[in-house]
Design an enzyme around this catalytic site. Structure first.
Site, PDB file in Angstrom:
ATOM      1  N   HIS A 177      24.708  21.623  48.788  1.00 15.30           N
ATOM      2  CA  HIS A 177      23.424  22.235  49.120  1.00 15.30           C
ATOM      3  C   HIS A 177      22.315  21.938  48.111  1.00 15.30           C
ATOM      4  O   HIS A 177      21.148  22.019  48.454  1.00 15.30           O
ATOM      5  CB  HIS A 177      23.586  23.749  49.292  1.00 15.30           C
ATOM      6  CG  HIS A 177      24.285  24.145  50.568  1.00 15.30           C
ATOM      7  ND1 HIS A 177      25.537  23.696  50.910  1.00 15.30           N
ATOM      8  CD2 HIS A 177      23.891  24.942  51.599  1.00 15.30           C
ATOM      9  CE1 HIS A 177      25.891  24.214  52.078  1.00 15.30           C
ATOM     10  NE2 HIS A 177      24.912  24.973  52.526  1.00 15.30           N
ATOM     11  N   ARG A 198      15.894  53.201  56.362  1.00  9.39           N
ATOM     12  CA  ARG A 198      16.850  52.953  55.256  1.00  9.39           C
ATOM     13  C   ARG A 198      18.247  52.576  55.756  1.00  9.39           C
ATOM     14  O   ARG A 198      19.242  52.798  55.079  1.00  9.39           O
ATOM     15  CB  ARG A 198      16.929  54.153  54.323  1.00  9.39           C
ATOM     16  CG  ARG A 198      15.597  54.461  53.661  1.00  9.39           C
ATOM     17  CD  ARG A 198      15.741  55.372  52.468  1.00  9.39           C
ATOM     18  NE  ARG A 198      14.432  55.646  51.892  1.00  9.39           N
ATOM     19  CZ  ARG A 198      13.632  56.619  52.309  1.00  9.39           C
ATOM     20  NH1 ARG A 198      14.022  57.421  53.278  1.00  9.39           N
ATOM     21  NH2 ARG A 198      12.456  56.796  51.747  1.00  9.39           N
ATOM     22  N   ARG A 217      30.658  33.149  44.674  1.00 11.89           N
ATOM     23  CA  ARG A 217      30.042  32.887  45.981  1.00 11.89           C
ATOM     24  C   ARG A 217      29.268  31.564  45.988  1.00 11.89           C
ATOM     25  O   ARG A 217      29.045  30.972  47.046  1.00 11.89           O
ATOM     26  CB  ARG A 217      29.138  34.072  46.357  1.00 11.89           C
ATOM     27  CG  ARG A 217      28.747  34.076  47.828  1.00 11.89           C
ATOM     28  CD  ARG A 217      28.253  35.434  48.302  1.00 11.89           C
ATOM     29  NE  ARG A 217      27.753  35.318  49.670  1.00 11.89           N
ATOM     30  CZ  ARG A 217      27.532  36.316  50.489  1.00 11.89           C
ATOM     31  NH1 ARG A 217      27.772  37.554  50.100  1.00 11.89           N
ATOM     32  NH2 ARG A 217      27.082  36.117  51.711  1.00 11.89           N
ATOM     33  N   GLU A 250      26.962  38.126  44.924  1.00  8.00           N
ATOM     34  CA  GLU A 250      26.637  36.864  44.243  1.00  8.00           C
ATOM     35  C   GLU A 250      26.311  37.089  42.765  1.00  8.00           C
ATOM     36  O   GLU A 250      25.292  36.623  42.261  1.00  8.00           O
ATOM     37  CB  GLU A 250      25.436  36.212  44.954  1.00  8.00           C
ATOM     38  CG  GLU A 250      25.477  34.702  44.947  1.00  8.00           C
ATOM     39  CD  GLU A 250      24.515  34.101  45.959  1.00  8.00           C
ATOM     40  OE1 GLU A 250      24.951  33.265  46.732  1.00  8.00           O
ATOM     41  OE2 GLU A 250      23.331  34.494  45.979  1.00  8.00           O
ATOM     42  N   HIS A 302      19.040  20.821  49.936  1.00 11.08           N
ATOM     43  CA  HIS A 302      17.766  21.548  49.961  1.00 11.08           C
ATOM     44  C   HIS A 302      16.615  20.614  49.621  1.00 11.08           C
ATOM     45  O   HIS A 302      15.532  20.700  50.221  1.00 11.08           O
ATOM     46  CB  HIS A 302      17.803  22.743  48.998  1.00 11.08           C
ATOM     47  CG  HIS A 302      18.693  23.852  49.485  1.00 11.08           C
ATOM     48  ND1 HIS A 302      19.366  24.698  48.637  1.00 11.08           N
ATOM     49  CD2 HIS A 302      19.031  24.240  50.731  1.00 11.08           C
ATOM     50  CE1 HIS A 302      20.081  25.569  49.351  1.00 11.08           C
ATOM     51  NE2 HIS A 302      19.889  25.301  50.619  1.00 11.08           N
ATOM     52  N   HIS A 317      19.773  21.450  58.901  1.00 10.87           N
ATOM     53  CA  HIS A 317      20.401  21.891  57.652  1.00 10.87           C
ATOM     54  C   HIS A 317      21.777  21.232  57.458  1.00 10.87           C
ATOM     55  O   HIS A 317      22.074  20.688  56.389  1.00 10.87           O
ATOM     56  CB  HIS A 317      20.513  23.414  57.663  1.00 10.87           C
ATOM     57  CG  HIS A 317      21.207  23.976  56.469  1.00 10.87           C
ATOM     58  ND1 HIS A 317      20.686  23.888  55.195  1.00 10.87           N
ATOM     59  CD2 HIS A 317      22.409  24.611  56.341  1.00 10.87           C
ATOM     60  CE1 HIS A 317      21.524  24.460  54.345  1.00 10.87           C
ATOM     61  NE2 HIS A 317      22.565  24.893  55.012  1.00 10.87           N
ATOM     62  N   ASN A 328      27.874  26.760  48.222  1.00 14.06           N
ATOM     63  CA  ASN A 328      26.710  25.874  48.157  1.00 14.06           C
ATOM     64  C   ASN A 328      27.067  24.424  47.875  1.00 14.06           C
ATOM     65  O   ASN A 328      26.194  23.640  47.488  1.00 14.06           O
ATOM     66  CB  ASN A 328      25.724  26.376  47.094  1.00 14.06           C
ATOM     67  CG  ASN A 328      24.923  27.537  47.612  1.00 14.06           C
ATOM     68  OD1 ASN A 328      24.538  27.564  48.772  1.00 14.06           O
ATOM     69  ND2 ASN A 328      24.708  28.516  46.766  1.00 14.06           N
ATOM     70  N   LYS A 346      24.344  38.598  54.030  1.00 13.24           N
ATOM     71  CA  LYS A 346      23.024  38.166  53.557  1.00 13.24           C
ATOM     72  C   LYS A 346      22.050  38.262  54.724  1.00 13.24           C
ATOM     73  O   LYS A 346      22.276  37.664  55.777  1.00 13.24           O
ATOM     74  CB  LYS A 346      23.069  36.726  53.054  1.00 13.24           C
ATOM     75  CG  LYS A 346      23.615  36.582  51.654  1.00 13.24           C
ATOM     76  CD  LYS A 346      23.405  35.160  51.161  1.00 13.24           C
ATOM     77  CE  LYS A 346      23.993  34.983  49.776  1.00 13.24           C
ATOM     78  NZ  LYS A 346      23.896  33.590  49.312  1.00 13.24           N
ATOM     79  N   GLU A 399      29.182  22.432  57.834  1.00 16.14           N
ATOM     80  CA  GLU A 399      29.605  23.628  57.083  1.00 16.14           C
ATOM     81  C   GLU A 399      31.113  23.844  57.239  1.00 16.14           C
ATOM     82  O   GLU A 399      31.784  24.308  56.315  1.00 16.14           O
ATOM     83  CB  GLU A 399      28.838  24.870  57.550  1.00 16.14           C
ATOM     84  CG  GLU A 399      27.320  24.795  57.386  1.00 16.14           C
ATOM     85  CD  GLU A 399      26.837  24.979  55.935  1.00 16.14           C
ATOM     86  OE1 GLU A 399      27.660  25.227  55.042  1.00 16.14           O
ATOM     87  OE2 GLU A 399      25.609  24.859  55.720  1.00 16.14           O
ATOM     88  N   LYS A 404      35.540  32.362  54.260  1.00 16.84           N
ATOM     89  CA  LYS A 404      34.308  32.986  53.772  1.00 16.84           C
ATOM     90  C   LYS A 404      34.587  34.436  53.377  1.00 16.84           C
ATOM     91  O   LYS A 404      34.054  34.924  52.367  1.00 16.84           O
ATOM     92  CB  LYS A 404      33.193  32.908  54.818  1.00 16.84           C
ATOM     93  CG  LYS A 404      31.930  33.586  54.295  1.00 16.84           C
ATOM     94  CD  LYS A 404      30.620  32.999  54.666  1.00 16.84           C
ATOM     95  CE  LYS A 404      29.507  33.712  53.901  1.00 16.84           C
ATOM     96  NZ  LYS A 404      28.176  33.398  54.340  1.00 16.84           N
TER      97      LYS A 404
END
Ligand code: NAD
Ligand code: GLY
Length: 373
Positions: free
Chosen positions: A258, A130, A251, A246, A262, A275, A255, A152, A194, A236
């Site tokens: 993106h 945990r 947030r 998010e 994607h 990417h 993107n 993340k 980025e 960031k």
């Protein structure tokens, strides 16, 4: 600022942490880890280091030497380089290693590598017993400016990228920009997409700085790299502070480019476009969409195209995707920003500011794949 490098603070209440950024600070990992984990020099330090086959030598090994030299007990586990390692199978193997290492809640997990290693190691740190303390040591530009900051973590499901994961903040992030010396050129340039993204979404002065320092970017000048990585981490950190989990939509500005990217990555076969390369093309398409909506003019698109091209990133949609309108729209519908089938796009209204916009006509979305100016 400290005397040599720079420290960026991520302000998240009890989950706050520091990002230590410098050139050549990797040997400080034991001292910094002790400070971040709240361990005095006379207390034991046990470290479970996760890395990949491209990073083991020299970087993970340097981390191991520094930790062992400072009296820590260290186990290094090396996974295969590449997205394939961001899996539940690999996570399960790492849990077995943690059991074998007799890890307990004082055992720290350290990720030494790019976003793949960071996301995977962060996920096992979040879930084993945990939660084990976690330290990020990113070694790609993308990981330094994006994935190592913000908590993340996760692995892929065969049906979708990053479907299994948790928000789990690290105790600290050590960024040694010298580790990028071994990073392949294409990976480095992919990370620059980025970097440029931050200028468009949040900071016009930073965008101008990038325009003024193209040779420094192309030559990986240490002072420019430190400045760039520090500013991206600050930007960031601001976004993550406002919307850690998010939930408010703030947030989502990260993107930018993106939604198109994607779709390009998926349809060109994962790996054909890196990417950042897909994001570069996606930002240009997004700018054209913003122009179609009257939000920006040709000048703002041109500045982005020129900067992206100056660091040798692609800006045009690959020929074979140009007519795949239905496939592109279908892929876009899987985007996490889609709500009840309404595609949402992060679009600039000037360099340095974006909004999330929905309700856009599908034809307008696909018309922006090609340059119509
Ligand atoms: P990556 O981790 O696969 O690294 C790219 C390649 O560079 C790999 O082959 C790696 O072995 C190699 N490498 C790494 N550091 C090196 C070095 N210093 N020298 C030589 N080779 C080196 O990819 P990435 O671009 O760093 O990260 C992509 C991953 O990050 C994706 O899985 C993506 O989903 C994830 N990501 C996560 C977040 C987040 O917020 N958690 C954000 C963006 C991306
Ligand atoms: N890379 C997007 C985010 O961290 O939210």
């Amino acid at each position: 600022m400290n005397s040599s490098g720079q420290t960026v603070h991520v302000d998240l209440g009890s989950r706050s942490y520091d990002i230590s950024i410098d050139a050549g600070n990797l040997p400080l990992i034991a001292e910094l880890s002790r400070s971040w984990l709240g361990r005095s020099p006379d207390q034991p330090l046990r470290c479970f280091v996760v890395t990949d086959t491209n990073v083991l030598q020299p970087h993970a090994n340097a981390v191991k030497m520094a930790l062992s030299g400072a009296g820590a007990e260290v186990r290094v586990v090396c996974v295969k380089a590449g997205e394939v390692s961001k899996s539940l199978t690999e996570a399960s193997d790492l849990y077995d290693e943690l059991v074998d290492f007799r890890a307990d809640r004082k055992t720290a997990v350290l990720a030494v590598g790019g976003g793949v290693v960071g996301d995977l190691a962060g996920f096992i740190a979040a879930t084993y017993a945990r939660g084990l303390p976690f330290v990020q040591i990113p070694t790609t530009l993308l990981a330094m400016v994006d994935s190592s900051v913000g908590g993340k973590t996760g692995v892929n499901h065969p049906k979708g990228k990053n479907l299994i994961g948790a928000f789990y903040q690290p105790a600290g992030v050590l960024i040694d920009t010298d580790t990028m010396a071994t990073l392949p050129d294409r990976e480095y340039r992919s990370g620059l997409a980025e970097v440029i993204k931050y200028g468009v979404i949040q900071d016009s002065d930073f965008f101008s700085y990038l325009e003024e320092n193209i040779s420094g970017l192309n030559e990986r000048d240490p002072a420019v790299l430190r400045q760039v990585v520090s500013r991206c981490c600050e930007l960031k950190a601001q976004v993550v502070k406002e919307d850690e989990h998010e939930t408010t939509g703030v947030r989502a500005i990260l993107n930018y480019g993106h939604t198109y990217a994607h779709a390009f990555e998926a349809l060109s076969g994962y790996g054909a476009l890196l990417h950042g390369e897909a994001v570069s093309i996606g930002m240009v398409c997004g700018s054209r969409l913003a122009r179609s909506l009257g939000r920006i003019g040709d000048g703002e698109i041109q500045r982005q195209v020129e900067l992206l091209q100056a660091v040798q990133l692609p800006v045009e949609v690959p020929e074979e995707l140009l007519t795949k309108h239905d496939d592109i729209l279908s892929c876009m519908l899987l985007d996490k920003k889609t709500v009840f089938g309404d595609l949402k796009f992060v679009l600039p209204d000037r360099i340095g500011h974006v909004d999330t916009i929905g309700g856009i006509d599908s034809k307008m979305i696909v018309d922006c794949l090609a340059d119509s100016s």
